[in-house]
Scaffold this motif. Structure first.
Motif, PDB file in Angstrom:
ATOM      1  N   ALA A 213      43.023   5.780  59.485  1.00 28.51           N
ATOM      2  CA  ALA A 213      42.025   7.219  59.228  1.00 28.51           C
ATOM      3  C   ALA A 213      40.475   7.023  61.028  1.00 28.51           C
ATOM      4  O   ALA A 213      40.828   8.109  61.293  1.00 28.51           O
ATOM      5  CB  ALA A 213      40.874   7.311  58.175  1.00 28.51           C
ATOM      6  N   ALA A 216      42.317   8.995  63.784  1.00 23.35           N
ATOM      7  CA  ALA A 216      42.082  10.504  63.670  1.00 23.35           C
ATOM      8  C   ALA A 216      42.198  10.938  65.125  1.00 23.35           C
ATOM      9  O   ALA A 216      42.151  12.020  65.431  1.00 23.35           O
ATOM     10  CB  ALA A 216      41.935  10.942  62.602  1.00 23.35           C
ATOM     11  N   ASP A 252      45.260  13.006  60.312  1.00 18.09           N
ATOM     12  CA  ASP A 252      44.260  13.998  59.864  1.00 18.09           C
ATOM     13  C   ASP A 252      44.011  15.565  60.587  1.00 18.09           C
ATOM     14  O   ASP A 252      44.012  16.578  60.644  1.00 18.09           O
ATOM     15  CB  ASP A 252      43.708  12.718  59.484  1.00 18.09           C
TER      16      ASP A 252
END
Length: 263
Positions: A213, A216, A252
């Motif tokens: 993450a 992202a 994402d």
């Protein structure tokens, strides 16, 4: 997805393990085909956790032992200027993950000089450039003094750096040489040797591999066409293919129209 073969493609895997295995399978397939066609193959490696994971997965591929590696050459997009046996060396990581298990001539592994050798940082960058120049294609038309990498692997940092080309630093702007010494790196260790952007972008295929993450935002900026000076990953592109292999956590912020379900 645009039809242009230079369009960036995003290929998503569910998690880091599947990502490493997917990229490794494509890598082994590509090398296997090129070797079978009698071609000399130049591969540019990256470090980092995903760089090592891809090589470990490639080493486990049942096709790997059967490949004739004598015509394959390995290089690095960047290297930390630390002692030869340091765990910070990208070379050491790659050797442990895969290279030491291959039946490959020692001279086919082109490592950057280490800090405990006879060269200083500038000398290491110059020596690496000289070695790259020895493998420049004779019929090259762009004047580049370096080999044509069939695949250039790149990791991407949370700050969107590639190789050791960091945002808003002079190294990303250098285009008149193949390598550059890096001092006071924003990420330790502080001294490194990096390929420059023209070398990376002369590769036939640029494969960026990133997971997590925390990547992202960098991925989103790279795909949004940000300035390469501030987002180096945005400026990385292969002559034929530019593929960003990512896991779902890193994807994402990827627009659906940029996701390639078929590559």
């Amino acid at each position: 997805m645009a039809d242009s073969i230079t369009e960036k493609r995003v290929v998503i895997s569910p998690d880091k393990q599947h990502l490493a295995e997917s990229v490794a399978a494509r890598f082994v397939s590509r090398v296997e085909k090129q070797v079978a066609d009698g071609l000399t193959v130049h591969i540019c490696l990256t470090g980092g956790s995903m760089g090592g994971a891809v090589l470990e997965a490639a080493a486990r591929d049942p096709r790997t032992p059967a490949i004739d590696w004598s015509g394959v050459h390995f290089w690095w997009g960047d290297e930390r200027f630390v002692p030869r046996d340091s765990d910070d060396r990208n070379e050491k990581q790659a050797r442990v993950a895969m290279l030491d298990a291959l039946d490959i001539p020692a001279e086919n592994i082109h490592a950057v000089a280490a800090s405990d050798g006879s060269l200083d940082l500038d000398g290491a960058a110059t020596a690496y450039a000289d070695e790259l120049a020895q493998f420049a294609p004779a019929d090259r038309t762009d004047g580049g003094a370096w080999p044509a990498f069939d695949i250039c692997f790149l990791g991407v940092g949370p700050d969107a750096h590639i190789a050791s080309l960091f945002p808003d630093r002079p190294e990303i702007q250098i285009t008149d040489r193949a390598t550059v010494p890096v001092r006071d790196s924003p990420k330790p260790p502080p001294e490194r040797v990096s390929l420059t952007r023209p070398v990376i972008n002369s590769s036939t295929r640029v494969w960026m591999v990133l997971a997590g993450a925390d990547k992202a935002s960098a991925l989103g900026l790279a795909l949004a066409g940000a300035s390469y000076a501030s987002v180096p990953a945005a400026g990385a592109k292969g002559r034929r293919r530019t593929v960003l292999f990512v896991d779902e956590a890193a994807a994402d912020q990827v627009p659906p129209q940029l996701i390639d379900q078929e590559y």
